[in-house]
Write a protein that holds these residues in place. Structure first.
Motif: not given
Length: 165
Positions: A31-38, A58-63, A66-68
């Motif tokens: 849906a073009n919602e951003p996902s971010l991580a450091r 644990s800090q990059a679940r949404a990212l 999306d990558i998968q």
């Protein structure tokens, strides 16, 4: 297996990307919602065609999700002391578990990042807390940059990086 695109990263830049530099990652959902991580460090392959980034599951679940789903990843590197910055994008990002030696790589990244930002007034304890990790929480994100841009503030910001011979 098809050969990766020509590298966009020259040897001096590869050295900087693997040092104490701030690394932000982004992708998007369907849906073009951003996902971010450091990221907690970077490895540039010997031929400079692929980059591997370390994140905490644990800090990059949404990212990671999306990558998968589609493999799209954007990476921004910025050196805090100079604001020298680069952005790379790719569409073949893969998520894998850590390999032997990755925890040591992340620890080395922490040391280099502390060395980078301590002179700027950031307390070491704060930086180490920000970058704290458990080895079993590490993931690797590996991508082939297909486009890259200088992002250092100034007249050349946004200039595309040319493929190297």
């Amino acid at each position: 297996m098809p050969r990766s695109p020509a590298p966009l990263i020259d040897p001096p830049t590869a050295e900087r990307l693997s040092g104490g530099i701030s690394i932000g990652l982004a992708s998007r959902s369907a849906a073009n919602e951003p996902s971010l991580a450091r990221a907690l460090g970077c490895l540039v392959s010997a031929d400079r065609r692929r980059i591997t980034l370390f994140v905490l599951a644990s800090q990059a679940r949404a990212l990671v999700k999306d990558i998968q789903a589609h493999g799209t990843l954007a990476v921004v590197f910025s050196q805090p002391s100079t604001h020298q910055s680069w952005q790379f994008k790719g569409v073949d990002a893969q998520v894998t578990g850590p390999r032997p030696g990755d925890a040591r790589r992340v620890e080395a990244y922490q040391r280099r990042f502390v060395e980078e930002v301590r002179p700027l007034g950031f307390p070491e304890e704060l930086v180490r807390t920000l970058l704290a990790f458990r080895p079993e929480d590490l993931l690797r994100l590996t991508v082939t940059p297909t486009s890259g841009f200088l992002q250092t503030p100034g007249k050349d910001a946004g200039a595309p990086l040319e493929a190297l011979p």
